[in-house]
Design an enzyme around this catalytic site. Structure first.
Site, PDB file in Angstrom:
ATOM      1  N   HIS A   1     -12.890   3.353   8.706  1.00 18.76           N
ATOM      2  CA  HIS A   1     -12.183   2.180   8.182  1.00 18.76           C
ATOM      3  C   HIS A   1     -12.794   1.703   6.857  1.00 18.76           C
ATOM      4  O   HIS A   1     -13.260   0.567   6.746  1.00 18.76           O
ATOM      5  CB  HIS A   1     -12.184   1.044   9.219  1.00 18.76           C
ATOM      6  CG  HIS A   1     -11.020   0.114   9.051  1.00 18.76           C
ATOM      7  ND1 HIS A   1     -10.329  -0.420  10.104  1.00 18.76           N
ATOM      8  CD2 HIS A   1     -10.405  -0.369   7.924  1.00 18.76           C
ATOM      9  CE1 HIS A   1      -9.367  -1.200   9.644  1.00 18.76           C
ATOM     10  NE2 HIS A   1      -9.396  -1.174   8.319  1.00 18.76           N
TER      11      HIS A   1
ATOM     12  N   ILE B   1       0.837  -1.210   0.000  1.00 21.24           N
ATOM     13  CA  ILE B   1       0.000   0.000   0.000  1.00 21.24           C
ATOM     14  C   ILE B   1       0.873   1.262   0.000  1.00 21.24           C
ATOM     15  O   ILE B   1       0.644   2.190  -0.791  1.00 21.24           O
ATOM     16  CB  ILE B   1      -0.959  -0.014   1.219  1.00 21.24           C
ATOM     17  CG1 ILE B   1      -1.935  -1.186   1.100  1.00 21.24           C
ATOM     18  CG2 ILE B   1      -1.719   1.313   1.323  1.00 21.24           C
ATOM     19  CD1 ILE B   1      -2.765  -1.450   2.354  1.00 21.24           C
TER      20      ILE B   1
ATOM     21  N   ASP C   1      -8.444   7.005   8.899  1.00 18.21           N
ATOM     22  CA  ASP C   1      -9.410   5.975   8.493  1.00 18.21           C
ATOM     23  C   ASP C   1      -9.502   4.898   9.561  1.00 18.21           C
ATOM     24  O   ASP C   1     -10.289   3.969   9.438  1.00 18.21           O
ATOM     25  CB  ASP C   1      -8.989   5.355   7.151  1.00 18.21           C
ATOM     26  CG  ASP C   1     -10.050   4.413   6.589  1.00 18.21           C
ATOM     27  OD1 ASP C   1     -11.239   4.816   6.582  1.00 18.21           O
ATOM     28  OD2 ASP C   1      -9.711   3.291   6.178  1.00 18.21           O
TER      29      ASP C   1
ATOM     30  N   GLU D   1     -11.473   1.608  17.685  1.00 14.06           N
ATOM     31  CA  GLU D   1     -12.545   1.573  16.692  1.00 14.06           C
ATOM     32  C   GLU D   1     -13.446   0.349  16.813  1.00 14.06           C
ATOM     33  O   GLU D   1     -14.583   0.368  16.346  1.00 14.06           O
ATOM     34  CB  GLU D   1     -11.973   1.643  15.273  1.00 14.06           C
ATOM     35  CG  GLU D   1     -11.200   0.392  14.842  1.00 14.06           C
ATOM     36  CD  GLU D   1     -10.711   0.472  13.407  1.00 14.06           C
ATOM     37  OE1 GLU D   1     -10.138   1.501  13.020  1.00 14.06           O
ATOM     38  OE2 GLU D   1     -10.920  -0.522  12.668  1.00 14.06           O
TER      39      GLU D   1
ATOM     40  N   ARG E   1      -3.315   1.339  10.979  1.00 14.35           N
ATOM     41  CA  ARG E   1      -4.092   0.832  12.116  1.00 14.35           C
ATOM     42  C   ARG E   1      -4.128   1.947  13.156  1.00 14.35           C
ATOM     43  O   ARG E   1      -3.143   2.685  13.322  1.00 14.35           O
ATOM     44  CB  ARG E   1      -3.452  -0.423  12.724  1.00 14.35           C
ATOM     45  CG  ARG E   1      -3.718  -1.698  11.936  1.00 14.35           C
ATOM     46  CD  ARG E   1      -5.183  -2.155  12.021  1.00 14.35           C
ATOM     47  NE  ARG E   1      -5.427  -3.368  11.259  1.00 14.35           N
ATOM     48  CZ  ARG E   1      -5.844  -3.416   9.995  1.00 14.35           C
ATOM     49  NH1 ARG E   1      -6.060  -2.312   9.320  1.00 14.35           N
ATOM     50  NH2 ARG E   1      -6.055  -4.573   9.401  1.00 14.35           N
TER      51      ARG E   1
ATOM     52  N   THR F   1      -4.059   5.487   7.510  1.00 14.44           N
ATOM     53  CA  THR F   1      -4.988   4.463   7.014  1.00 14.44           C
ATOM     54  C   THR F   1      -4.467   3.076   7.411  1.00 14.44           C
ATOM     55  O   THR F   1      -4.951   2.071   6.900  1.00 14.44           O
ATOM     56  CB  THR F   1      -5.133   4.508   5.468  1.00 14.44           C
ATOM     57  OG1 THR F   1      -3.841   4.351   4.895  1.00 14.44           O
ATOM     58  CG2 THR F   1      -5.763   5.800   4.994  1.00 14.44           C
TER      59      THR F   1
HETATM   60  P1  NAI Z   1       2.833  -4.896   3.636  1.00 16.63           P
HETATM   61  O1  NAI Z   1       3.156  -6.024   4.538  1.00 16.63           O
HETATM   62  O2  NAI Z   1       2.914  -5.089   2.149  1.00 16.63           O
HETATM   63  O3  NAI Z   1       3.789  -3.645   3.977  1.00 16.63           O
HETATM   64  C1  NAI Z   1       4.088  -3.211   5.270  1.00 16.63           C
HETATM   65  C2  NAI Z   1       5.454  -2.521   5.203  1.00 16.63           C
HETATM   66  O4  NAI Z   1       5.693  -1.905   6.468  1.00 16.63           O
HETATM   67  C3  NAI Z   1       6.613  -3.483   4.933  1.00 16.63           C
HETATM   68  O5  NAI Z   1       7.385  -3.014   3.854  1.00 16.63           O
HETATM   69  C4  NAI Z   1       7.409  -3.472   6.245  1.00 16.63           C
HETATM   70  O6  NAI Z   1       8.803  -3.639   6.033  1.00 16.63           O
HETATM   71  C5  NAI Z   1       7.069  -2.065   6.741  1.00 16.63           C
HETATM   72  N1  NAI Z   1       7.345  -1.858   8.161  1.00 16.63           N
HETATM   73  C6  NAI Z   1       7.284  -2.757   9.183  1.00 16.63           C
HETATM   74  N2  NAI Z   1       7.632  -2.154  10.332  1.00 16.63           N
HETATM   75  C7  NAI Z   1       7.915  -0.861  10.032  1.00 16.63           C
HETATM   76  C8  NAI Z   1       8.340   0.254  10.799  1.00 16.63           C
HETATM   77  N3  NAI Z   1       8.557   0.171  12.101  1.00 16.63           N
HETATM   78  N4  NAI Z   1       8.527   1.439  10.146  1.00 16.63           N
HETATM   79  C9  NAI Z   1       8.334   1.548   8.823  1.00 16.63           C
HETATM   80  N5  NAI Z   1       7.926   0.520   8.048  1.00 16.63           N
HETATM   81  C10 NAI Z   1       7.735  -0.658   8.648  1.00 16.63           C
HETATM   82  O7  NAI Z   1       1.402  -4.386   4.081  1.00 16.63           O
HETATM   83  P2  NAI Z   1       0.338  -3.561   3.226  1.00 16.63           P
HETATM   84  O8  NAI Z   1      -0.507  -4.478   2.446  1.00 16.63           O
HETATM   85  O9  NAI Z   1       1.041  -2.460   2.531  1.00 16.63           O
HETATM   86  O10 NAI Z   1      -0.596  -2.978   4.398  1.00 16.63           O
HETATM   87  C11 NAI Z   1      -0.080  -2.074   5.359  1.00 16.63           C
HETATM   88  C12 NAI Z   1      -1.088  -1.935   6.483  1.00 16.63           C
HETATM   89  O11 NAI Z   1      -2.245  -1.236   6.010  1.00 16.63           O
HETATM   90  C13 NAI Z   1      -1.669  -3.274   7.017  1.00 16.63           C
HETATM   91  O12 NAI Z   1      -0.812  -3.847   7.988  1.00 16.63           O
HETATM   92  C14 NAI Z   1      -2.959  -2.850   7.601  1.00 16.63           C
HETATM   93  O13 NAI Z   1      -2.767  -2.549   8.973  1.00 16.63           O
HETATM   94  C15 NAI Z   1      -3.327  -1.569   6.843  1.00 16.63           C
HETATM   95  N6  NAI Z   1      -4.535  -1.748   6.019  1.00 16.63           N
HETATM   96  C16 NAI Z   1      -5.570  -0.859   6.166  1.00 16.63           C
HETATM   97  C17 NAI Z   1      -6.726  -0.995   5.423  1.00 16.63           C
HETATM   98  C18 NAI Z   1      -7.862  -0.025   5.519  1.00 16.63           C
HETATM   99  O14 NAI Z   1      -8.964  -0.335   5.046  1.00 16.63           O
HETATM  100  N7  NAI Z   1      -7.664   1.161   6.076  1.00 16.63           N
HETATM  101  C19 NAI Z   1      -6.894  -2.126   4.504  1.00 16.63           C
HETATM  102  C20 NAI Z   1      -5.718  -2.951   4.371  1.00 16.63           C
HETATM  103  C21 NAI Z   1      -4.605  -2.784   5.127  1.00 16.63           C
END
Ligand code: NAI
Length: 334
Positions: free
Chosen positions: A294, A154, A257, A262, A233, A231
């Protein structure tokens, strides 16, 4: 296989029914999943859960007692599951790691654009024939610094959107994305990113290490003129510290978001009830805070992908194991 689908909302019922129906027997349930509602899954072999379902140790104990051996999450995030407890019971957990990075990244951009150009306020004004422009001044995104915290699926999409606006894109991630580096994205330690960014957008997962990543110190390190978007958590941000900072006039605007507490609010119509959460109530009073409940994931494409991957995960479980990339193991917390 019989699957108890908790927290079912009307907008996801059709896509889920058509993806699961050929091979599985979904039992659509409106209540969220937690220890007290777990018995609703009686007679099923798997449960299907959403972001605010509480799969803590007591809930997983109750599911194990019903002989449930699989949890199919309809989300990318998995912070709501006690993974060691699941492992103890031999319950496999699978998620939908990428259903539409575009949906969430575009929603983050929508929050940013709305806050900046104040289209939510303009909409109301024009409907009341108030055509005055005072208070609606925004800024060009072009040439501003956009800080992306977490450049996974994302965050990488959001970084590209910001590059499209002509921003200088800064990023913080323990695992830099080579493709983003090639596009000119600059990786910095979080503190340096916070100090240099006009926009800060959070896209890292919630883990013990990232809980309250944006605390009082981090907020103080940001430019007072910055816009903060979350967006990811809710608990990535210390909401009480954010309120204290907003009262001091910083950051300039906040788009959320997600919210720490929540689970007691979002995904329900509480419009006829007295709001009990005083922290959330205070947050809503700031004119420069825009909250959505959300809905970052809420596009037709994302809902179809969630349903299809959930079906794949259930099929895989029946054959022995869900597809490897979708499996959630404690090592993902590392
Ligand atoms: P992803 O696993 O592809 O990417 C997460 C990235 O965060 C990874 O590159 C990881 O190395 C990095 N990361 C881990 N710890 C970190 C730190 N301390 N500082 C900086 N970067 C760090 O996950 P994706 O698919 O990109 O999703 C990210 C988050 O978005 C999910 O964990 C979820 O909580 C949230 N999300 C929210 C949604 C919504 O409807 N608002 C829907 C889907 C996901």
């Amino acid at each position: 296989m019989k699957v108890a689908v908790f927290s079912t909302k009307p907008f996801e019922r059709d896509p889920l029914a058509s993806a699961l129906a050929p091979r599985h027997e979904p039992r659509f349930l409106e209540p969220g999943l937690h220890a007290a509602t777990a018995p609703l899954a009686s007679g099923c072999s798997a449960v299907c859960a959403f972001v605010n379902d509480r799969l803590d140790a007591p809930c997983l104990d109750a599911l194990a007692a019903l002989n449930i051996r699989h949890v199919a999450l309809r989300s990318a995030g998995f912070n709501n599951v006690d993974l060691p407890a699941a492992q103890r019971h031999g319950i496999t957990v699978a998620r939908v790691p990428a259903y539409s990075p575009h949906a969430v990244a575009e929603h983050a951009a929508a929050l940013l654009l709305t806050l900046n150009r104040k289209t939510h306020r303009a909409f109301n004004r024009v409907r009341e024939q108030n055509f005055a422009l005072d208070g609606l001044v925004g800024f060009d995104l072009h040439a501003k610094s956009a800080g992306v915290v977490g450049t996974g699926k994302i965050g990488a999409r959001f970084a590209r959107i910001m590059l499209g606006f002509g921003c200088r894109v800064l990023a913080s991630d323990p695992a830099p994305d080579p493709e983003l580096l090639r596009l000119g994205v600059e990786y910095l330690p979080l503190r340096d990113l916070l100090a240099a960014s006009d926009i800060v957008s959070l896209h890292c997962p919630l883990t013990p290490a990232t809980r309250h990543l944006i605390d009082a110190k981090a907020l103080a390190a940001m430019k007072p003129s910055a816009v903060l978007i979350n967006t990811g958590r809710g608990a990535l941000v210390d909401t009480r510290a954010l309120i204290a900072a907003l009262k001091q006039g910083r950051p300039a605007a906040v788009g959320l978001d997600v919210y720490e507490e929540e689970a007691d609010l979002f995904f329900r119509d509480l419009s006829g009830e007295i709001l009990q959460d005083d922290v959330f109530a205070r947050l809503m009073t700031f004119p420069n805070v825009l909250i959505t409940a959300h809905q970052g994931f809420l596009t037709r494409e994302a809902l179809a992908n969630i349903a299809a991957t959930t079906a794949d995960n259930l099929d895989g479980f029946e054959r022995g194991s869900p597809p490897e990339p979708n499996l959630v193991t404690p090592s993902l917390f590392a």
